[in-house]
Design a protein around this motif. Structure first.
Motif, PDB file in Angstrom:
ATOM      1  N   GLU A 143       3.685   2.152  -4.247  1.00 57.76           N
ATOM      2  CA  GLU A 143       3.495   1.772  -2.851  1.00 57.76           C
ATOM      3  C   GLU A 143       4.744   2.086  -2.036  1.00 57.76           C
ATOM      4  OE1 GLU A 143       3.021  -0.203  -5.526  1.00 57.76           O
ATOM      5  OE2 GLU A 143       0.833  -0.242  -5.573  1.00 57.76           O
ATOM      6  N   ASP A 144       4.569   2.388  -0.740  1.00 58.77           N
ATOM      7  CA  ASP A 144       5.739   2.571   0.126  1.00 58.77           C
ATOM      8  C   ASP A 144       5.952   1.406   1.098  1.00 58.77           C
ATOM      9  OD1 ASP A 144       3.644   3.256   1.800  1.00 58.77           O
ATOM     10  OD2 ASP A 144       4.149   5.390   1.918  1.00 58.77           O
ATOM     11  N   VAL A 145       5.014   0.477   1.130  1.00 55.67           N
ATOM     12  CA  VAL A 145       5.190  -0.781   1.869  1.00 55.67           C
ATOM     13  C   VAL A 145       4.750  -1.914   0.954  1.00 55.67           C
ATOM     14  CG1 VAL A 145       4.370  -2.215   3.785  1.00 55.67           C
ATOM     15  CG2 VAL A 145       4.810   0.219   4.164  1.00 55.67           C
ATOM     16  N   ASP A 172       0.838  -1.202   0.000  1.00 55.85           N
ATOM     17  CA  ASP A 172       0.000   0.000   0.000  1.00 55.85           C
ATOM     18  C   ASP A 172       0.871   1.251   0.000  1.00 55.85           C
ATOM     19  OD1 ASP A 172      -2.384   1.376  -0.007  1.00 55.85           O
ATOM     20  OD2 ASP A 172      -3.203   0.291   1.715  1.00 55.85           O
ATOM     21  N   CYS A 179      10.077  -1.513   3.153  1.00 60.97           N
ATOM     22  CA  CYS A 179       9.387  -0.360   3.749  1.00 60.97           C
ATOM     23  C   CYS A 179      10.223   0.892   3.545  1.00 60.97           C
ATOM     24  CB  CYS A 179       9.146  -0.585   5.247  1.00 60.97           C
ATOM     25  SG  CYS A 179       8.447   0.887   6.021  1.00 60.97           S
ATOM     26  N   MET A 204       1.188   4.061   2.186  1.00 62.54           N
ATOM     27  CA  MET A 204       0.696   4.302   3.543  1.00 62.54           C
ATOM     28  C   MET A 204       1.015   5.695   4.056  1.00 62.54           C
ATOM     29  SD  MET A 204       1.426   0.812   5.543  1.00 62.54           S
ATOM     30  CE  MET A 204       0.521  -0.662   5.128  1.00 62.54           C
ATOM     31  N   LEU A 205       2.191   6.212   3.662  1.00 62.60           N
ATOM     32  CA  LEU A 205       2.657   7.428   4.321  1.00 62.60           C
ATOM     33  C   LEU A 205       2.895   8.599   3.372  1.00 62.60           C
ATOM     34  CD1 LEU A 205       4.851   7.177   7.373  1.00 62.60           C
ATOM     35  CD2 LEU A 205       5.421   8.937   5.752  1.00 62.60           C
TER      36      LEU A 205
END
Ligand code: NAD
Length: 389
Positions: free
Chosen positions: A245-247, A204, A265, A206-207
């Motif tokens: 995505e960052d993860v 996802d 991550c 996420m940040l």
């Protein structure tokens, strides 16, 4: 022995590789440089004594005074540029990942096969001390036959490096599970002695989706890679477009039955890769991934947790970029251009790492559905296995 005459295409952040290749009188010399951005060319070209300086890489291809080219442009440009270079008869060092699609990789491999021009893909991790040490331990049988490989990749500067330019765009990279993970998927394949046939993944954004972005067309901010922002939620000046995505976490089944996992991550405080390989007679794990760090092996037991392990191996000292990997890989490339033959890196393996990362990204964006890896033409595999002879 005459110096190998090298042309460099793309003088961005990866310029250190080209600087390592510029060793007049010691085997290789950069005689031509190219960057499509005139500001970059103006700033960087003077670091070499190049005879040819140009914004159009096709000018390099017409020059009889270039034996080989190093392609260090963004990933989505690799297919077109590599194919043009191969068709012009220039041996190619192509930065990883080979391309952002499986089809693009296969087109590059086929062009190398049909033209007979030498192709080398820059998977420099195969020349990194920690990776070579882990492979030696496995090849010597210290942990028996490898059965499962688990990789955790903590990318502390991810928000700075991967979300402030083209890396953040699906259209330019497919995703970071291909762009960044291609390195480690290749290492998993090398350590395990097989290629991925089936993947699934979850992930996802996420940040970095909600942080302040730059206007389209504005340059990367000054000092963007030296003044890292912490905590990650304070990062700003991100790329105008972010849809990777960052993860991400992916699972792989290899053609020899090995099961592997890779996790990435982009907002961890520390930067490190952590590998665990469990074989039929033991387990290895690296603690730190640079020169002087340690790979531990446990091959007696069963026991509870033991910090002391059975054998501790020190990662050898090395000089040069990426823990000595850059000078190592350039040495192999120059030898390969002169003599051909089998190398520690492999264009087929480079394609297989892209294929696993690409299909894992498809899975991730499809709710984790498993995907099979499209097979590669056996004729191409055989050609590259023969050392492109
Ligand atoms: N092996 C490694 O450890 C490693 C490390 C970093 C980057 N890379 C790879 O190296 C490549 C370059 O990455 P980077 O971080 O230097 O990117 P970058 O964006 O900093 O630099 C790329 C340069 O290529 C130029 N360029 C783009 N299209 C061009 C074209 N058609 N002709 C000539 N020049 C063109 C751009 O103007 C830019 O200066 C990428 O494929 C990346 O994935 C590999």
């Amino acid at each position: 022995m005459e110096d190998l005459r090298i042309g460099v295409i793309g003088l961005g952040l990866r310029i250190n590789l080209a600087l390592s290749a510029h060793r007049p009188g010691k085997g290789s010399v950069v005689t031509a440089v190219c960057d499509a951005d005139p500001a970059v060319l103006d700033k960087q070209a003077k670091r070499f004594e190049a005879k040819l300086v140009t914004e159009d890489y096709r000018e390099l291809l017409d020059s009889p005074e270039i034996d080989a080219v190093i392609v260090m442009t963004p990933d989505d440009t690799h297919e077109r540029i590599a194919i043009d270079c191969l068709q012009a008869g220039k041996a190619v060092y192509l930065e990883k990942p080979m391309h952002i699609t499986v089809e693009g990789c296969d087109n590059i491999l086929r062009t190398a096969y049909e033209t007979g021009t030498r192709l080398y893909v820059g998977h420099n991790m195969r020349h990194m001390g920690v990776v070579r040490l882990m492979r030696d331990i496995i090849v010597k049988g210290v942990i028996g036959e490898p059965k499962t490989v688990w990789v955790r990749h903590f990318v502390s500067y991810g928000g700075d490096y991967y979300f402030k330019d083209w890396h953040a765009e699906r259209g330019r990279t497919t995703g970071l599970l291909l762009q960044k993970a291609a390195h480690d998927i290749d290492v998993v394949h090398w350590l395990a002695g097989g290629y991925t046939t089936r993947v699934n993944a979850l992930g996802d954004l996420m940040l970095y989706g909600d942080l302040p972005r730059r206007e389209p067309g504005t340059p990367r901010p000054d000092g963007w890679l030296h003044e890292f922002e912490w905590p990650p939620t304070t990062r700003k000046n991100l790329n105008h477009h972010i849809d990777v995505e960052d993860v991400s976490v992916m699972n792989m089944r290899l053609d020899n039955g090995v099961i592997a996992a890779y996790q990435q991550c982009h907002f961890s405080p520390d930067y490190v890769r952590n590998y665990t390989v469990i074989g039929t007679e033991g387990r290895l794990e690296n603690f730190g991934d640079g020169p002087g760090d340690t790979v531990k092996v446990w091959n007696t037991g069963p026991t509870g947790y033991r910090d002391d392990c059975d054998i501790a191996y020190k990662i050898p000292d090395a000089e040069g970029g990426h823990g000595g990997a850059d000078p190592g890989i350039l040495g192999e490339f120059c030898r390969f251009v002169r003599d051909g033959g089998v190398t520690d890196t492999s264009p087929v393996a480079a394609r297989m790492s892209v294929a696993a990362g690409y299909m894992a990204t498809m899975s991730l964006r499809d709710g984790g559905t498993p995907y099979d890896i499209p097979p590669l033409d056996p004729e191409l595999i055989a050609y590259f296995d023969r050392g492109q002879r």
